[in-house]
Design an enzyme around this catalytic site. Structure first.
Site, PDB file in Angstrom:
ATOM      1  N   GLU A 163       0.862  -1.178   0.000  1.00 52.40           N
ATOM      2  CA  GLU A 163       0.000   0.000   0.000  1.00 52.40           C
ATOM      3  C   GLU A 163       0.901   1.232   0.000  1.00 52.40           C
ATOM      4  O   GLU A 163       1.793   1.358   0.846  1.00 52.40           O
ATOM      5  CB  GLU A 163      -0.891   0.024   1.241  1.00 52.40           C
ATOM      6  CG  GLU A 163      -1.861  -1.142   1.330  1.00 52.40           C
ATOM      7  CD  GLU A 163      -2.613  -1.159   2.645  1.00 52.40           C
ATOM      8  OE1 GLU A 163      -2.413  -0.226   3.466  1.00 52.40           O
ATOM      9  OE2 GLU A 163      -3.378  -2.101   2.878  1.00 52.40           O
TER      10      GLU A 163
ATOM     11  N   ASP B 196      -5.344   8.271  10.715  1.00 53.23           N
ATOM     12  CA  ASP B 196      -3.970   7.879  11.007  1.00 53.23           C
ATOM     13  C   ASP B 196      -3.460   8.471  12.310  1.00 53.23           C
ATOM     14  O   ASP B 196      -3.814   9.586  12.705  1.00 53.23           O
ATOM     15  CB  ASP B 196      -3.062   8.307   9.853  1.00 53.23           C
ATOM     16  CG  ASP B 196      -3.355   7.526   8.586  1.00 53.23           C
ATOM     17  OD1 ASP B 196      -3.305   6.288   8.658  1.00 53.23           O
ATOM     18  OD2 ASP B 196      -3.638   8.135   7.547  1.00 53.23           O
TER      19      ASP B 196
ATOM     20  N   TYR C  99     -10.350  -5.181   3.938  1.00 52.27           N
ATOM     21  CA  TYR C  99      -9.415  -4.729   4.960  1.00 52.27           C
ATOM     22  C   TYR C  99     -10.192  -4.587   6.264  1.00 52.27           C
ATOM     23  O   TYR C  99     -11.060  -3.739   6.389  1.00 52.27           O
ATOM     24  CB  TYR C  99      -8.822  -3.387   4.519  1.00 52.27           C
ATOM     25  CG  TYR C  99      -7.698  -2.821   5.367  1.00 52.27           C
ATOM     26  CD1 TYR C  99      -7.559  -3.097   6.716  1.00 52.27           C
ATOM     27  CD2 TYR C  99      -6.766  -1.963   4.801  1.00 52.27           C
ATOM     28  CE1 TYR C  99      -6.532  -2.559   7.476  1.00 52.27           C
ATOM     29  CE2 TYR C  99      -5.727  -1.416   5.540  1.00 52.27           C
ATOM     30  CZ  TYR C  99      -5.628  -1.720   6.881  1.00 52.27           C
ATOM     31  OH  TYR C  99      -4.624  -1.181   7.634  1.00 52.27           O
TER      32      TYR C  99
END
Length: 263
Positions: free
Chosen positions: A43, A54, A168
């Site tokens: 990725e 994040d 995911y």
């Protein structure tokens, strides 16, 4: 149809899915180190000023990359150069809508496809707005969806609708890099997801050690590692490739043993 992503998840072990931020440090050399260390899928993060999903490590990497002048054209150039060097390794762009829909989703999708990208993970476009990402499928790119601990039975069909490549599973309800879910909750979630889809299920968020990777690899189709790699890049700078390669080798070796234990 066979694609690089569809063949990236071995039957006898979990795939190692790795993440780095484009433009942070010697990106080309770090990508090569991921491949030589044993990564199955890569990725490539697109730097963005407000990466809401994040944690501190990837936030800092985004800022370093942007300060170095990295723009979308640079990310696509990195991807294209990677594809020339590594024709068979799947490469996925991971980022946010601001970076993936300009000037339009169709134009960005076309450029990504031309660069040899295999798929995209767009963190902040929900399934209810899936039409925004339709051009990616039209250009042969997989649209990889995210499932979380809060994705209940009622919502899961919407998440899976139009998903491709792999699913995911974000194993914690939080940001990247700061915590890891309990193994029992991961096992329950993976079993639930695999009962609902034939797509490979890769588990990420908080995976750092070979032992953690091995535990997840015994039940999941893939293990995603990001923040720990990004931290190595930030810590070692131009010397990062060697450190990254050694770290990836340790994870890859752990996954190879883990799946064999349950045959």
């Amino acid at each position: 149809m066979m694609t690089r992503l569809s063949t990236a998840f071995p039957a006898d072990r979990a795939a190692l899915v790795t993440f780095v931020t484009a433009g942070d440090g010697p990106t080309a050399e770090v990508l090569d180190a991921l491949v030589s260390g044993g990564a199955d899928v890569i990725e490539l993060g697109m730097p963005f000023t407000d990466p809401m999903a994040d944690g501190p490590a990837i936030q800092a990497a985004n800022l370093r990359s942007l300060a170095a002048g990295t723009r979308t054209a640079d990310v696509l150039a990195i991807a294209a150069a990677f594809r020339r060097r590594h024709p068979n390794v799947p490469l996925v762009l991971m980022g946010y809508a601001n970076t993936m829909t300009r000037p339009t989703p169709a134009e960005f999708a076309a450029k990504a496809g031309q660069a040899g990208v295999d798929g995209i993970i767009c963190v902040d476009i929900p399934p209810e707005e899936a039409d925004t990402l339709a051009p990616f499928g039209e250009h042969g790119l997989s649209v990889i969806r995210l499932a979380t601990p809060t994705t209940d039975k009622a919502r899961l069909p919407a998440v899976l609708e139009g998903a491709s490549g792999f699913l995911y599973y974000v194993s914690v309800a939080g940001i990247t890099g700061l915590q890891q879910a309990a193994q029992s909750s991961i096992e329950d979630a993976v079993a639930h997801l695999k009962a609902a889809t034939d797509l490979p299920v890769a588990v990420g968020f908080g995976v750092r050690t070979p032992e953690q990777a091995a535990a997840i690899g015994r039940v999941a189709d893939g293990v995603v590692v990001g923040s720990a790699i990004v931290e190595l890049v930030g810590r070692h700078g131009t010397d990062a490739p060697a450190a990254v390669r050694a770290y990836i080798q340790s994870l890859s070796a752990a996954l190879a043993v883990a799946r064999k234990e349950v045959r």
